[in-house]
Design a protein around this motif. Structure first.
Motif, mmCIF file in Angstrom:
data_model
loop_
_atom_site.group_PDB
_atom_site.id
_atom_site.type_symbol
_atom_site.label_atom_id
_atom_site.label_comp_id
_atom_site.label_asym_id
_atom_site.label_seq_id
_atom_site.Cartn_x
_atom_site.Cartn_y
_atom_site.Cartn_z
ATOM 1 N N ALA A 192 5.607 -5.843 -4.527
ATOM 2 C CA ALA A 192 6.463 -6.866 -3.918
ATOM 3 C C ALA A 192 7.223 -7.650 -4.979
ATOM 4 O O ALA A 192 8.398 -7.977 -4.791
ATOM 5 N N ALA A 193 6.568 -7.951 -6.091
ATOM 6 C CA ALA A 193 7.234 -8.690 -7.171
ATOM 7 C C ALA A 193 8.407 -7.893 -7.731
ATOM 8 O O ALA A 193 9.473 -8.456 -8.020
ATOM 9 N N ILE A 194 8.223 -6.578 -7.865
ATOM 10 C CA ILE A 194 9.312 -5.724 -8.350
ATOM 11 C C ILE A 194 10.455 -5.707 -7.345
ATOM 12 O O ILE A 194 11.630 -5.888 -7.705
ATOM 13 N N ALA A 195 10.124 -5.495 -6.069
ATOM 14 C CA ALA A 195 11.156 -5.447 -5.025
ATOM 15 C C ALA A 195 11.894 -6.776 -4.913
ATOM 16 O O ALA A 195 13.126 -6.812 -4.776
ATOM 17 N N PRO A 237 -0.297 -15.025 -1.433
ATOM 18 C CA PRO A 237 1.154 -15.018 -1.224
ATOM 19 C C PRO A 237 1.573 -15.592 0.129
ATOM 20 O O PRO A 237 2.647 -16.185 0.245
ATOM 21 N N VAL A 238 0.726 -15.436 1.145
ATOM 22 C CA VAL A 238 1.041 -16.002 2.464
ATOM 23 C C VAL A 238 1.164 -17.519 2.371
ATOM 24 O O VAL A 238 2.142 -18.125 2.838
ATOM 25 N N SER A 296 0.399 -5.112 4.460
ATOM 26 C CA SER A 296 0.379 -3.732 4.954
ATOM 27 C C SER A 296 -0.671 -2.896 4.229
ATOM 28 O O SER A 296 -1.299 -2.012 4.822
ATOM 29 N N ARG A 297 -0.894 -3.183 2.955
ATOM 30 C CA ARG A 297 -1.941 -2.457 2.220
ATOM 31 C C ARG A 297 -3.335 -2.913 2.651
ATOM 32 O O ARG A 297 -4.279 -2.125 2.612
ATOM 33 N N LEU A 298 -3.457 -4.173 3.061
ATOM 34 C CA LEU A 298 -4.725 -4.627 3.618
ATOM 35 C C LEU A 298 -5.016 -3.905 4.928
ATOM 36 O O LEU A 298 -6.159 -3.519 5.198
ATOM 37 N N LEU A 317 7.222 -10.486 0.011
ATOM 38 C CA LEU A 317 6.004 -10.951 -0.672
ATOM 39 C C LEU A 317 4.769 -10.886 0.237
ATOM 40 O O LEU A 317 3.655 -10.717 -0.252
ATOM 41 N N ILE A 318 4.975 -11.014 1.538
ATOM 42 C CA ILE A 318 3.845 -10.953 2.464
ATOM 43 C C ILE A 318 3.615 -9.526 2.968
ATOM 44 O O ILE A 318 2.471 -9.054 3.033
#
Length: 255
Positions: A45-48, A189-190, A147-149, A141-142
């Protein structure tokens, strides 16, 4: 140091990002590393978000959304998109569990996979393009760690469907404490996005239940069709719940 190795192991498995040589690799670490899968999502997310934030200064929003998505795909090597396409092909073309698993193992992409991937990416890019810049960054960021969780929940609750496979080392049962640690990783991040007010609280009120419903629906399909999950199923859950959160974020801004 062992926990740091586990994080880098997860990063190595789910992305194409380089890791320090001293980390090494042991397949047994993969099961222990499952708690860090959402943290890998934070890195992606940080990269995106970084690519989106730079692009939005010079280019229209739709172009920034495409570049951001492309950066995330490049960082992961299209790992999750490939799993989504394979699940579309297998579940769309297989009538028996054996045939479904056989199709999903085939590296070639079929009609179901191609059509599903095009629709999924189109929906993802359209939703991101329609979000205001700060809301899009907040959603990224969320959505990536969340989604991986959701994909990790399959490891936590279901059985692995193959005797062997690339994700077999992940298939050992995940403890409740490990899953709780993964969930806390997502909470950071949430809370940050809500505190910065990049997204309204309604985005979470819509997005979290919707992501859970999508995960339960896909998990039920996996159990009914193949008796458990595979690595492709994990990728499919990640992609579906990611785009689900983008849609919910967009809905929260357009009552």
């Amino acid at each position: 140091m062992h926990q740091l190795r586990l994080f880098f192991t997860a990063l190595q498995f789910f992305t194409r990002l380089p890791i320090p040589r001293w980390v090494g690799f042991d397949p047994a670490w993969l099961n222990q590393a499952s708690r860090y899968f959402p943290l890998v999502g934070v890195v992606v997310a940080a990269i995106a978000c970084g690519v989106y934030a730079v692009a939005i200064w010079f280019l229209p929003t739709p172009v920034a959304a495409v570049l951001s998505t492309a950066a995330g795909i490049y960082a992961t090597g299209a790992f999750h998109e490939d799993g989504f396409a394979d699940m579309c092909d297998g579940f769309g073309g297989g009538m028996t569990p054996e045939r479904v698993l056989e199709i999903m193992k085939d590296s070639r992409i079929g009609a179901y996979g191609a059509i599903g991937t095009i629709c999924m990416l189109g929906l993802k890019l359209t939703a991101l393009s329609a979000l205001p810049p700060l809301a899009a960054i907040g959603a990224l960021l969320i959505a990536h760690p969340l989604s991986r969780l959701m994909a990790t929940a399959l490891i936590w609750r279901l059985d692995y469907a193959r005797a062997e496979g690339k994700a077999k080392p992940l298939a050992q049962k995940m403890g409740n404490g490990e899953f709780l640690f993964a969930a806390i990783t997502v909470a950071v991040p949430v809370l940050a996005v809500l505190q910065l007010r990049w997204l309204p609280s309604n985005a979470l009120l819509y997005g979290l239940p919707a992501a859970n419903i999508a995960t339960l629906w896909l998990a039920r399909k996996c159990v009914r069709r193949i008796g458990g999950y595979t690595g492709d199923c994990l990728g499919a859950v990640q992609q579906v719940t990611e785009v689900t959160f983008y849609l919910c974020a967009l809905a929260s801004l357009h009552p």
